[in-house]
Design an enzyme around this catalytic site. Structure first.
Site, PDB file in Angstrom:
ATOM      1  N   HIS A 246     -16.549   5.872 -17.801  1.00  0.00           N
ATOM      2  CA  HIS A 246     -16.150   5.182 -16.568  1.00  0.00           C
ATOM      3  C   HIS A 246     -16.386   6.141 -15.410  1.00  0.00           C
ATOM      4  O   HIS A 246     -15.441   6.784 -14.929  1.00  0.00           O
ATOM      5  CB  HIS A 246     -14.680   4.760 -16.639  1.00  0.00           C
ATOM      6  CG  HIS A 246     -14.467   3.577 -17.514  1.00  0.00           C
ATOM      7  ND1 HIS A 246     -14.607   2.290 -17.073  1.00  0.00           N
ATOM      8  CD2 HIS A 246     -14.173   3.490 -18.829  1.00  0.00           C
ATOM      9  CE1 HIS A 246     -14.390   1.452 -18.067  1.00  0.00           C
ATOM     10  NE2 HIS A 246     -14.131   2.154 -19.149  1.00  0.00           N
TER      11      HIS A 246
ATOM     12  N   CYS B  46     -19.443   1.176 -19.387  1.00  0.00           N
ATOM     13  CA  CYS B  46     -18.722   0.956 -20.640  1.00  0.00           C
ATOM     14  C   CYS B  46     -19.186  -0.322 -21.337  1.00  0.00           C
ATOM     15  O   CYS B  46     -20.195  -0.309 -22.037  1.00  0.00           O
ATOM     16  CB  CYS B  46     -17.222   0.992 -20.395  1.00  0.00           C
ATOM     17  SG  CYS B  46     -16.317   1.393 -21.905  1.00  0.00           S
TER      18      CYS B  46
ATOM     19  N   ILE C  30      -1.139   4.215  -1.044  1.00  0.00           N
ATOM     20  CA  ILE C  30      -2.043   4.705   0.008  1.00  0.00           C
ATOM     21  C   ILE C  30      -1.242   5.502   1.029  1.00  0.00           C
ATOM     22  O   ILE C  30      -1.625   6.596   1.451  1.00  0.00           O
ATOM     23  CB  ILE C  30      -2.769   3.521   0.691  1.00  0.00           C
ATOM     24  CG1 ILE C  30      -3.691   2.844  -0.317  1.00  0.00           C
ATOM     25  CG2 ILE C  30      -3.529   3.962   1.925  1.00  0.00           C
ATOM     26  CD1 ILE C  30      -4.204   1.487   0.110  1.00  0.00           C
TER      27      ILE C  30
ATOM     28  N   GLU D  13     -16.755   5.678 -12.388  1.00  0.00           N
ATOM     29  CA  GLU D  13     -16.049   5.342 -11.145  1.00  0.00           C
ATOM     30  C   GLU D  13     -14.724   6.095 -11.017  1.00  0.00           C
ATOM     31  O   GLU D  13     -14.234   6.324  -9.916  1.00  0.00           O
ATOM     32  CB  GLU D  13     -15.807   3.816 -11.063  1.00  0.00           C
ATOM     33  CG  GLU D  13     -14.745   3.233 -11.989  1.00  0.00           C
ATOM     34  CD  GLU D  13     -15.217   2.953 -13.422  1.00  0.00           C
ATOM     35  OE1 GLU D  13     -16.261   3.521 -13.818  1.00  0.00           O
ATOM     36  OE2 GLU D  13     -14.546   2.197 -14.140  1.00  0.00           O
TER      37      GLU D  13
ATOM     38  N   GLY E  39       0.825  -1.208   0.000  1.00  0.00           N
ATOM     39  CA  GLY E  39       0.000   0.000   0.000  1.00  0.00           C
ATOM     40  C   GLY E  39       0.855   1.252   0.000  1.00  0.00           C
ATOM     41  O   GLY E  39       0.562   2.225   0.700  1.00  0.00           O
TER      42      GLY E  39
HETATM   43  N1  GLN Z   1     -14.470  -3.544 -25.136  1.00  0.00           N
HETATM   44  C1  GLN Z   1     -15.282  -2.378 -25.220  1.00  0.00           C
HETATM   45  C2  GLN Z   1     -14.697  -1.312 -26.142  1.00  0.00           C
HETATM   46  O1  GLN Z   1     -13.550  -1.373 -26.483  1.00  0.00           O
HETATM   47  C3  GLN Z   1     -15.537  -1.804 -23.844  1.00  0.00           C
HETATM   48  C4  GLN Z   1     -14.307  -1.250 -23.208  1.00  0.00           C
HETATM   49  C5  GLN Z   1     -14.464  -1.001 -21.746  1.00  0.00           C
HETATM   50  O2  GLN Z   1     -15.351  -1.529 -21.111  1.00  0.00           O
HETATM   51  N2  GLN Z   1     -13.564  -0.207 -21.177  1.00  0.00           N
HETATM   52  O3  GLN Z   1     -15.374  -0.397 -26.524  1.00  0.00           O
END
Ligand code: GLN
Length: 598
Positions: A541, A412, A44, A543, A41
């Site tokens: 994404h 995604c 961290i 997250e 870590g």
């Molecule tokens: N494989 C998919 C793409 O290339 C999704 C990629 C991902 O989930 N980061 O678009």
């Protein structure tokens, strides 16, 4: 480029290329080394140390020096290395950068991530340009010089009071040795009051002995000494608080006073670590050495501390149990989903939910067994992914959650597979698929992005980084983002919703709630509230952008819906998906127990 053009000369052995604008002594450096073993870590620890100085009002910036020869982390297997974290500027890097962004609430850039591949390729480019003319190019001083240049460039660009340098791997690894050599040289050039070396070590506690042993720590600290580094601070990782006796041994053998040998034992959340370090006095040890006590703002520190401690208190006080299922193929390796785990914690803490994660392996999931496999789950995430393994199980799972009103967040790949599922079962497009998985399928509802068709190779060429996204007014997504018309989201993909199928999907009820402002690229979808309590998926994404004090709205929406699904009554509308303290409206308070009945 910032760096001066003249690189080397024949008449001196010293080699210290300086970026323009660099003021020696203005920026201080804290360097963190790992000893004994990896996985302690270090990120961290280093980010927590940076945070306690940031809280004091110092401008801090981190950099991770990574020993491998890849230019970035984009082609690395997350099963081996943990998730690939994508920065706003599109850099694909080590998951530690995510820890730094979350802990420091900063958007970092490619200057904050440096691999051996980048250093060596830059040196070789300069050699071809003839910039070392007359000299044989050597690991020392030229390659180490390039490392020093990178650190100083970062100091200038970030206008940093303190640069936190995390050296990847463990002391003794061949591949990191020249990074250690570079910081050794640089500490000499910058002067002792400008450099603070910190060794993170590990105290073992073999079950068979039932007591802590310091020998591995002693031996590996000697390796650090042999590399010419004498640590100013030693932080001891261990599962339980490190005993005085063991700290004394380490102090004695490493020549570091006891009051600078700290215990850094396991705790319930990574966000507790800054307070733990502060409590042990590590902050004053650093500020005294670096002589930056005059740059400290005690009032700012008090405010930052209170806000952070409030987060920890809410995290510890969260009591409404909610289980989120993450459907994936790397389900045994939590590091592959580090940012999702964090985003769930942030959103859960906001609403007073104690989030448990159930890892569901998609390889043996079917439409027939989905009800049983997802029995105790209150919300589902299908995360990002590549390739065919487990895809059928993920699609079956999405169909099950859509038909059974189970809250869903697709990330995604999780959005692309939701489109495939909807096309097959709600639009009667038999055989609908992604060309990534079945190039000749009858209905390619997911297809390569146009710009991707011209590219060759797999390194660093996806659609990467932060893009502004237009939100469809009146959508649930718009409500989650508090009515905003534009947001910035981070991406990492090659494929997209095929524009030729958008109309068909929309006619069948799917709402595209985020789109690219300039191109027909669909960035998020949802089902209307009268069809499903929470069914949202995004090509981005989300997250990656979640922070403890700024939970990501889509995750807030998922947690809120999952709590409702689990039987908790929540007052107010979706508007309360706003970070506490950033909105004065009543609905924005976390779940009030008086409204809640689990
Ligand atoms: N494989 C998919 C793409 O290339 C999704 C990629 C991902 O989930 N980061 O678009």
């Amino acid at each position: 480029m910032l760096e001066s053009l003249r690189l080397a000369s024949d008449d001196t052995e010293f080699f210290t290329p300086m970026p323009t604008g660099y003021e020696p002594g203005r920026t201080k450096y804290v360097v963190v080394f790992g000893t004994v073993m990896s996985g302690l870590g270090k990120g961290i620890f280093s980010s927590s140390l940076a945070k306690i100085l940031q809280d004091k009002g110092a401008t801090v910036t981190p950099v991770k020096l990574e020993g491998y020869l890849n230019l970035d982390s984009g082609t690395l297997n997350p099963y081996r290395h943990g998730e690939v974290f994508v920065l706003d500027d599109g850099m694909e890097c080590d998951m530690d950068l995510g820890t730094y962004e979350r802990m420091l609430n900063l958007d970092l850039s490619r200057l904050n991530f440096c691999t051996s591949g980048q250093i060596l390729s830059s040196v070789l480019d300069k050699e071809r340009e003839g910039r070392y003319l007359g000299r044989d190019v050597q690991m020392i001083p030229h390659v180490t010089g390039e490392v020093k240049l990178r650190l100083r460039e970062l100091a200038v660009v970030a206008q940093a009071d303190v640069v936190f340098v995390e050296i990847g791997g463990t002391v003794g690894d061949v591949e990191n040795a020249y990074f250690i050599e570079a910081v050794r040289e640089m500490s000499y050039e910058e002067g002792p009051e400008n450099f603070c070396f910190v060794a993170l070590t590990y105290v073992v506690e073999p079950q068979i002995l039932g007591e802590q042993k310091s020998k591995p720590a002693q031996v590996s600290l000697k390796l650090l000494n042999a590399a010419g580094i004498h640590p100013y601070i030693i932080a001891c990782r261990a599962s339980a608080p490190v005993t005085k006796k063991v700290r004394e041994k380490i102090a004695l053998f490493a020549n570091v006073p006891m009051d600078r040998v700290f215990s850094m034992h396991d705790c319930d959340s990574v966000y507790v670590v800054p307070e733990m370090l502060r409590g042990a006095g590590i902050d004053t040890a650093v500020t005294d050495l670096l002589r930056i006590t005059n740059r400290i703002d005690a009032k700012a520190e008090e405010i930052a501390r209170t806000t952070w401690n409030d987060y920890i208190a809410r995290f510890r006080g969260a009591e409404h149990p909610v289980t989120i299922g993450i459907i994936g193929k790397y389900t045994t390796v939590r590091d592959s989903y580090a940012s999702i785990i964090q985003a769930l914690e942030h959103a859960g803490t906001h609403f007073g939910a104690k989030v448990a994660i159930e890892w569901v392996d998609s390889s043996d999931l079917t439409y027939a067994n989905a009800a049983r496999k997802l029995e105790n789950i209150h919300g589902v995430i299908v995360p990002g992914g590549f390739g065919t393994r487990g895809v059928d199980g993920k699609i079956a799972c999405i169909r099950h959650v859509r038909e059974n009103n189970i809250p869903y967040l697709g990330i995604c790949y999780g959005m692309q597979l939701a489109v495939i599922e909807y096309a097959r079962h709600a639009c009667d497009l038999t055989g609908a698929h992604s060309t990534e998985l079945e190039p000749d399928c009858p209905h390619p509802v997911i297809d390569l992005l146009p710009e991707q068709k011209k590219l060759e190779g797999l390194g660093g060429n996806m659609r990467l980084g932060g893009y502004d996204v237009a939100i469809t007014p009146g959508s649930i997504t718009a409500t989650l983002f508090d009515g905003a018309e534009r947001v910035r989201l981070r991406f990492r993909h090659r494929y997209e919703v095929n524009p030729e199928y958008i109309e068909t999907l929309e006619k069948a009820g799917l709402v595209f709630s985020c789109k690219s402002p300039e191109h027909p690229i669909m960035h998020a979808l949802e089902l209307p509230a009268d069809q499903h309590p929470f069914f949202i998926a995004t090509q981005a994404h989300p997250e990656l952008a979640s922070r403890p004090l700024r939970p990501q709205p889509m995750f807030l929406g998922l947690i809120r819906a999952a709590m409702q699904y689990s039987g908790v009554q929540i007052s107010g509308g979706l508007e309360c998906a706003r970070p506490k303290g950033e909105c004065s409206r009543e609905q924005c308070d976390p779940v009030d127990s008086s409204h809640a009945s689990s």
